[in-house]
Scaffold this motif. Structure first.
Motif, PDB file in Angstrom:
ATOM      1  N   PHE B 125      33.088  36.115  45.465  1.00  0.00           N
ATOM      2  CA  PHE B 125      33.549  36.506  45.054  1.00  0.00           C
ATOM      3  C   PHE B 125      34.651  36.246  43.958  1.00  0.00           C
ATOM      4  N   SER B 128      34.271  32.878  41.672  1.00  0.00           N
ATOM      5  CA  SER B 128      33.899  32.998  40.525  1.00  0.00           C
ATOM      6  C   SER B 128      34.852  33.559  39.836  1.00  0.00           C
ATOM      7  N   THR B 129      35.761  34.666  39.964  1.00  0.00           N
ATOM      8  CA  THR B 129      36.677  35.047  39.295  1.00  0.00           C
ATOM      9  C   THR B 129      37.986  33.638  38.730  1.00  0.00           C
ATOM     10  N   PHE B 131      37.000  30.339  38.662  1.00  0.00           N
ATOM     11  CA  PHE B 131      36.040  29.726  37.267  1.00  0.00           C
ATOM     12  C   PHE B 131      35.919  30.818  36.216  1.00  0.00           C
ATOM     13  N   GLY B 132      36.162  31.874  36.539  1.00  0.00           N
ATOM     14  CA  GLY B 132      35.659  32.630  34.814  1.00  0.00           C
ATOM     15  C   GLY B 132      37.261  32.876  34.198  1.00  0.00           C
ATOM     16  N   SER B 133      38.453  32.634  35.057  1.00  0.00           N
ATOM     17  CA  SER B 133      39.486  32.845  34.522  1.00  0.00           C
ATOM     18  C   SER B 133      40.514  32.099  33.671  1.00  0.00           C
ATOM     19  N   ALA B 171      44.181  35.466  40.926  1.00  0.00           N
ATOM     20  CA  ALA B 171      42.194  35.548  41.352  1.00  0.00           C
ATOM     21  C   ALA B 171      42.540  35.795  42.222  1.00  0.00           C
TER      22      ALA B 171
END
Lengths: 225, 179
Positions: B125, B128-129, B131-133, B171
């Motif tokens: 979790f 991926s946060t 990576f997304g932010s 994150a």
């Protein structure tokens, strides 16, 4: 600054790879005859892998650049039409209250503002294909205002920091990979991502603005002396 | 949550058609020779693409050497006392260190972590946060400044990296709370 980062990345990589290889050769020299196929020295050692990676990266650089050309041409064409028609100026005027603070050096309805706005919007929607060309268009416009063409202007750095900490409403690739690996709730990362990216943007902008204020004051006192 | 997602999904589908409609449509309304002007603008695409090659090659070369050398392991070991303080799993450190350097590299690290620990674990979790932010700062630096021929980037790299660090730490913390 980038000079130092670049230099030390390369030097340290070489030292670390060489050190690892020396250590491995001393502690565990590979058997002369192995049952299967023996790995070549180039594949087995860190230094060999490092050379391969360095040479390969040159090709990757060209591939990325050439891959950008088509999509670049498309967006630059669309932006040119919008610019000639005066649409970019309308966009720029709409966000003038914000841009006046963030980019005090830029005239209010300058085309760079329209391009930056479009770039940020594309990033937010996760349209990374459109974001890069629009961002580069914005850089081109910012360069026109830059008195020293080889040195980054304050506006460029502010824009870049907003861009690298870009807030994405849908982090599409991360969600897709989560889904493919069987996540129960792949889009669960949306809200935490937005919060983390907002924090990054706030810290980035604060840093940039503090440095700009500091430099301005330094310049002023130097002028008085 | 579902409606929000639906709105955002539709917004990203409609974005490009809307922009084309607005921009080209407004050009036609203003009696601009749209085709000619488009072609004139598009001409610059090639120039920009070619112009960024040296900057991109320089940056990617340093990053490739860094990745191949095993420096990441050493940095992970060096930074672990600091990350232990905020309760960050040591497995996430390579992800955090790779993120500003390489988009494809951090994508690989993220997938690997999710395969090992599961996408719905705290580590998966958080990865991926992360990576997304955040964005690949070094790539943006090279391409954006390269496209206009700016070589002296002043404080852009430290400011960008500081923003990344803030995003990555947030994150970690937010995912711990969320979980």
């Amino acid at each position: 600054m980038l000079n130092h980062i670049w230099f030390w990345m390369i030097m340290l990589s070489l030292f670390v790879a060489a050190g690892t290889d020396i250590y491995n050769e001393i502690t565990a020299p590979p058997p002369m005859e192995t049952a299967g196929e023996e790995l070549s020295l180039n594949k087995r050692t860190k230094l060999g892998q490092l050379s391969d990676a360095a040479l390969e990266s040159a090709q990757t650089g060209v591939n990325i650049s050439l891959g950008l050309i088509g999509i670049m041409a498309l967006w630059l064409g669309i932006m040119k039409v919008a610019e000639e028609a005066g649409f970019i100026k309308i966009l720029a005027r709409m966000v003038a209250p914000i841009t006046r603070r963030l980019f005090p050096e830029i005239p209010e309805d300058h085309p760079s503002i329209g391009a930056m706005l479009m770039n940020i919007a594309a990033n937010m929607l996760g349209l990374s294909n459109a974001a890069t060309p629009l961002g580069l268009k914005a850089m081109e416009e910012l360069q026109k205002l830059n008195p020293d063409k080889e040195t980054a202007s304050n506006s460029m750095i502010t824009f870049l920091v907003i861009n690298t900490s870009a807030i994405t409403l849908i982090p599409a690739s991360a969600i897709a990979i989560r889904a493919s690996l069987g996540s129960v709730n792949p889009q669960q990362i949306i809200v935490p991502s937005i919060i983390a990216a907002t924090m990054a943007t706030i810290v980035g902008l604060t840093t940039v603005k503090l440095i700009q204020k500091f430099e301005k004051r330094k310049k002023r006192t130097e002028g008085e002396a | 949550m579902e409606t929000l997602r639906l709105i955002i999904d539709w917004a990203s589908v409609l974005a490009i058609p809307t922009i084309i409609l607005l921009f080209i449509g407004y050009g036609g309304y203003k009696k601009i020779p749209v085709y000619e002007v488009f072609v004139e603008g598009a001409k610059e695409g090639f120039e920009v693409g070619v112009k960024i090659i040296p900057y991109l090659v320089a940056m990617l070369m340093a990053i490739a050497m860094f990745r191949a050398s095993g420096m990441l392991d050493i940095l992970t070991w060096l930074a672990s006392p600091v990350t232990n303080l905020i309760g960050m799993a040591p497995e996430l450190l390579p992800m955090a260190l790779m993120r500003p350097l390489s988009g494809s590299g951090s994508l690989g690290v993220m997938s690997e972590l999710m395969k090992t620990f599961g996408p719905d674990s705290l580590i998966g979790f958080t990865a991926s946060t992360m990576f997304g932010s955040t964005e690949t700062t070094f790539y943006v630096l090279a391409v954006y400044f390269g496209s206009v021929g700016v070589r002296k980037t002043r404080y852009a790299a430290p400011a960008g990296l500081l923003a990344d660090a803030a995003g990555l730490i947030t994150a970690v913390l937010i995912c711990q709370l969320w979980f």
